[in-house]
Design an enzyme around this catalytic site. Structure first.
Site, PDB file in Angstrom:
ATOM      1  N   GLU A 125       0.845  -1.203   0.000  1.00  0.00           N
ATOM      2  CA  GLU A 125       0.000   0.000   0.000  1.00  0.00           C
ATOM      3  C   GLU A 125       0.876   1.246   0.000  1.00  0.00           C
ATOM      4  O   GLU A 125       1.726   1.433   0.875  1.00  0.00           O
ATOM      5  CB  GLU A 125      -0.968   0.047   1.194  1.00  0.00           C
TER       6      GLU A 125
ATOM      7  N   GLU B  89       5.053   4.841   3.377  1.00  0.00           N
ATOM      8  CA  GLU B  89       4.512   6.129   3.833  1.00  0.00           C
ATOM      9  C   GLU B  89       5.683   7.038   4.228  1.00  0.00           C
ATOM     10  O   GLU B  89       6.730   6.548   4.657  1.00  0.00           O
ATOM     11  CB  GLU B  89       3.589   5.864   5.042  1.00  0.00           C
TER      12      GLU B  89
ATOM     13  N   ASN C 135       9.966   7.403  -0.030  1.00  0.00           N
ATOM     14  CA  ASN C 135       9.252   7.936  -1.182  1.00  0.00           C
ATOM     15  C   ASN C 135       8.810   6.779  -2.090  1.00  0.00           C
ATOM     16  O   ASN C 135       9.637   6.030  -2.620  1.00  0.00           O
ATOM     17  CB  ASN C 135      10.231   8.878  -1.906  1.00  0.00           C
TER      18      ASN C 135
ATOM     19  N   ASP D 252      -2.850  12.008  -2.299  1.00  0.00           N
ATOM     20  CA  ASP D 252      -3.025  13.473  -2.207  1.00  0.00           C
ATOM     21  C   ASP D 252      -3.483  14.033  -3.560  1.00  0.00           C
ATOM     22  O   ASP D 252      -2.796  13.830  -4.567  1.00  0.00           O
ATOM     23  CB  ASP D 252      -1.702  14.130  -1.801  1.00  0.00           C
TER      24      ASP D 252
ATOM     25  N   LYS E  42      -5.061  22.173  -6.600  1.00  0.00           N
ATOM     26  CA  LYS E  42      -4.840  23.461  -7.282  1.00  0.00           C
ATOM     27  C   LYS E  42      -4.166  23.197  -8.630  1.00  0.00           C
ATOM     28  O   LYS E  42      -3.245  22.372  -8.708  1.00  0.00           O
ATOM     29  CB  LYS E  42      -3.930  24.358  -6.438  1.00  0.00           C
TER      30      LYS E  42
ATOM     31  N   ASP F 122     -11.522  10.495  -3.973  1.00  0.00           N
ATOM     32  CA  ASP F 122     -12.782  11.243  -3.884  1.00  0.00           C
ATOM     33  C   ASP F 122     -12.681  12.518  -4.718  1.00  0.00           C
ATOM     34  O   ASP F 122     -13.543  13.378  -4.628  1.00  0.00           O
ATOM     35  CB  ASP F 122     -13.092  11.602  -2.421  1.00  0.00           C
TER      36      ASP F 122
END
Ligand SMILES: C[S@@+](CC[C@H](N)C(=O)[O-])C[C@H]1O[C@@H](n2cnc3c(N)ncnc32)[C@H](O)[C@@H]1O
Length: 221
Positions: free
Chosen positions: A50, A75, A102, A125, A129, A161
């Protein structure tokens, strides 16, 4: 980090956290370093990776429910890694390891080629923008790293989402020659093994659609 989180690093990291050889940055991976899953888990079993596991809700729950598979959480957020170790320890989970690094470097060099049965990326993430969208993880070129790490027929599962990112994921992965869609219709059905996380709950509360996608790594020639 809280005292409990500091303690997680002191007491639980020796069991859960892989000691990754670094390159220049702290979260980098030395390009010549290679993980040996059989040595890390003490057995050979399908490996589920994951990326951006956050607090670890999905992976701790999956590792606990599927003791015959091995799980790897990647992570860069230390407090999230600490929470993951604390929850894994509480649940008695032994088939889970964590990497503080990373993710693209883990996929493109550290994992053994074809070593992952599945790669999961849930609520990556969104960098919503316009000027930041180039920072998104799933962008042209990502497929090469994921395809290298995945076994033939292995699955890349994604959920988001953020509609614009969902569309980008689908466009990028549809164009990847090493992947094919493993869903019919516009989007994949919700993946059963994906538990509700704070990010998903927040998206739903804001009235956003949750999009699941799943792609299959084509067989190597
Ligand atoms: C929006 S959070 C989602 C966390 C979790 N998947 C969930 O659904 O609750 C995205 C996570 O990806 C991690 N992340 C972002 N870029 C990363 C990278 N290059 N390598 C590893 N983790 C990364 C962040 O630190 C963050 O915890």
């Amino acid at each position: 980090m809280s005292e409990a989180q500091e303690r997680a690093f002191d007491e639980l990291a020796p069991h859960y956290l892989l000691d990754v050889p670094r390159d220049i940055a702290w979260t980098s991976v030395h390009p010549e370093a290679r993980m040996d899953p059989a040595a890390e888990y003490g057995r050979r079993a399908p490996l589920i990776v994951e990326i951006g596991s956050g607090q670890g809700h999905a992976i701790v729950s999956a590792a606990s429910a599927r003791p015959d598979d091995d799980f790897l959480a990647v992570e860069v957020f230390r407090a999230g890694l600490a929470r993951t170790m604390l929850d894994a320890d509480k649940a008695g989970v032994r088939n889970l390891r964590l990497i503080e690094a990373n993710a693209p470097e883990v996929l493109s060099t550290y994992l053994p080629e074809g070593g992952a049965a599945e790669v999961w990326i849930f609520f990556s993430d969104p960098w919503h923008k316009k000027r930041h969208t180039k920072r998104r993880l799933i962008r042209p070129g990502f497929g090469d790293a994921a395809a290298r790490a995945l076994a033939d027929g292995g699955l890349l599962r994604l959920a988001t989402d953020w509609e614009d990112y969902a569309l980008q994921m689908r466009e990028v992965l549809d164009a990847e020659p090493l992947f094919e869609r493993a869903f019919e219709g516009e989007w994949a059905a919700r993946f059963d093994g994906r538990v509700m996380t704070a990010f998903e709950r927040k998206g739903i509360a804001k009235g956003r659609e949750i999009r699941d996608l799943v792609y299959r790594r084509k067989h190597r020639a």
